[in-house]
Design an enzyme around this catalytic site. Structure first.
Site, mmCIF file in Angstrom:
data_model
loop_
_atom_site.group_PDB
_atom_site.id
_atom_site.type_symbol
_atom_site.label_atom_id
_atom_site.label_comp_id
_atom_site.label_asym_id
_atom_site.label_seq_id
_atom_site.Cartn_x
_atom_site.Cartn_y
_atom_site.Cartn_z
ATOM 1 N N GLY A 119 0.811 -1.209 0.000
ATOM 2 C CA GLY A 119 0.000 0.000 0.000
ATOM 3 C C GLY A 119 0.849 1.265 0.000
ATOM 4 N N CYS A 138 -4.469 9.798 10.505
ATOM 5 C CA CYS A 138 -4.147 11.023 9.749
ATOM 6 C C CYS A 138 -5.036 12.192 10.160
ATOM 7 C CB CYS A 138 -4.224 10.750 8.255
ATOM 8 S SG CYS A 138 -5.771 10.002 7.695
ATOM 9 N N ASN A 161 -0.882 13.464 4.618
ATOM 10 C CA ASN A 161 -1.553 12.334 5.268
ATOM 11 C C ASN A 161 -0.716 11.066 5.263
ATOM 12 O OD1 ASN A 161 -2.473 12.767 2.362
ATOM 13 N ND2 ASN A 161 -3.011 10.616 2.638
#
Length: 354
Positions: free
Chosen positions: A14, A155, A322
């Site tokens: 990811g 985040c 983020n």
């Protein structure tokens, strides 16, 4: 360094995994010995994360968690919520240090976890007994230095809490707080969905999970630990924004009418004057995503409104990346502290401009 720390990344395909590797591969004290995943098995890291091509010979492997951490000193967990807790239980007995980027061990209230994450926690006692240290250096730096297990913050939680924390530390954060925060598309993960695929949001703004986002209890827990009052409440509306990286948060709070601009300026300087990654914005400018995108830095600022009856409104602004300070970068920052290193290691460079 003669004996490098051996690190394993579990869940490496990811965007968060890519950001962890981008930092760890250039840490002179670390040897990344293994990267596991459930997809792209057998592929080289650089064939999935193009920016890392040619920088490592590591390939993505699939194996049980206990086998994955064998011989390692630290495991970074970059997997979805709900999945991660089960992996943690599989590796606890191995003695490996853990830095978890999911939300599975951030909360101290098992009932809140069940409400906001939609499942019962498989090890609720680990939430209440403080097994994991909340990895926000601006709040828990000394505890992080002594920790073996880190729960890295979310985040939105990082952005909103850092925007409001000076008020909390001064004992001025009370009553209802109202926040709107916009986030980039990378926060939705590497696999596109109908509501998150960037072509569908590139010219769009939309909200999701209004007033029920899973970071709400995390934000309240963090701000209370910083000195916020027990009567605090948070109404939070997240917004899906048309940018790849970044979060911009706007929070509204009420303070006594006697509070002055000079008092709040001093509060922000007291809270963040010595923080290596927090920038207090001034000179007529407010925080912006473009100033921090791609970096571990955070921009914060505020505006104090006029007196209305017994109160004044403070609007608190904050912006960060983020994937970095809101994700992998903050995890690396806590890891550096946990290992006794300079917390800025591999994180000090600024973002791109523009």
């Amino acid at each position: 360094m003669a004996n490098k720390v051996k690190a394993v990344l579990i869940g490496g395909t990811g965007y968060g995994g890519a950001e962890i590797l981008r930092r760890l591969l250039f840490n002179p004290n670390v040897d990344v010995v293994r990267v596991t995943a459930v997809d792209n098995i057998g592929k080289k890291v650089g064939d999935v994360h193009f920016n890392l091509a040619g920088l490592t010979d590591l390939t993505f492997q699939e194996m049980p968690p206990a086998q994955a951490v064998a011989g390692a000193d630290v495991a970074f967990l970059a997997m979805p919520h709900k999945t991660t807790a089960k992996v943690v239980l599989d590796i606890l007995d191995t003695g490996v240090r853990i830095v978890d980027l999911s939300g599975d061990f951030r909360l101290r209230d098992a009932a809140a976890y069940a409400k906001y994450y939609g499942v019962e926690h498989p090890a609720p006692q680990m939430l209440t007994d403080g097994s994991f240290t909340y990895g926000m250096p601006e709040l828990n730096r000394e505890a992080i230095r002594k920790a073996r297990y880190i729960a890295s913050p979310g985040c939105f939680a990082t952005t909103i809490a850092l925007g409001l924390m000076p008020l909390a530390k001064e004992g001025l954060l009370t009553g209802p707080i109202h926040t709107v925060a916009a986030t980039g598309s990378s926060g939705s993960g590497a696999n596109p969905q109908i509501t998150t695929h960037h072509p569908l949001r590139a010219a769009n703004l939309r909200t999701y999970k209004p007033l029920e986002h899973q970071h709400i209890p995390e934000i309240l827990q963090t701000l209370r630990n910083a000195g916020g009052k027990e009567d605090m409440s948070l109404e939070f509306v997240p917004v899906s924004a048309p940018l790849p990286r970044g979060i911009f948060s706007t929070s509204f709070a009420e303070v006594p009418a006697s509070v002055t601009q000079e008092q709040l300026t001093a509060a922000w300087k007291t809270a963040y004057g010595n923080e290596p990654f927090i920038r207090i914005v001034g000179g007529g400018r407010q925080p912006e995503v473009v100033g921090v995108s791609g970096s571990n830095y955070v921009e914060v600022g505020f505006t104090l409104g006029p007196v209305t009856g017994n109160t004044r409104r403070v609007v608190c602004f904050s912006a960060l990346d983020n994937l970095v300070k809101g994700g992998a970068g903050q995890a690396i920052q806590s890891f550096n502290l946990m290992m006794g290193w300079d917390e800025r290691l591999t994180l000090a460079e600024p973002g791109l401009w523009p």
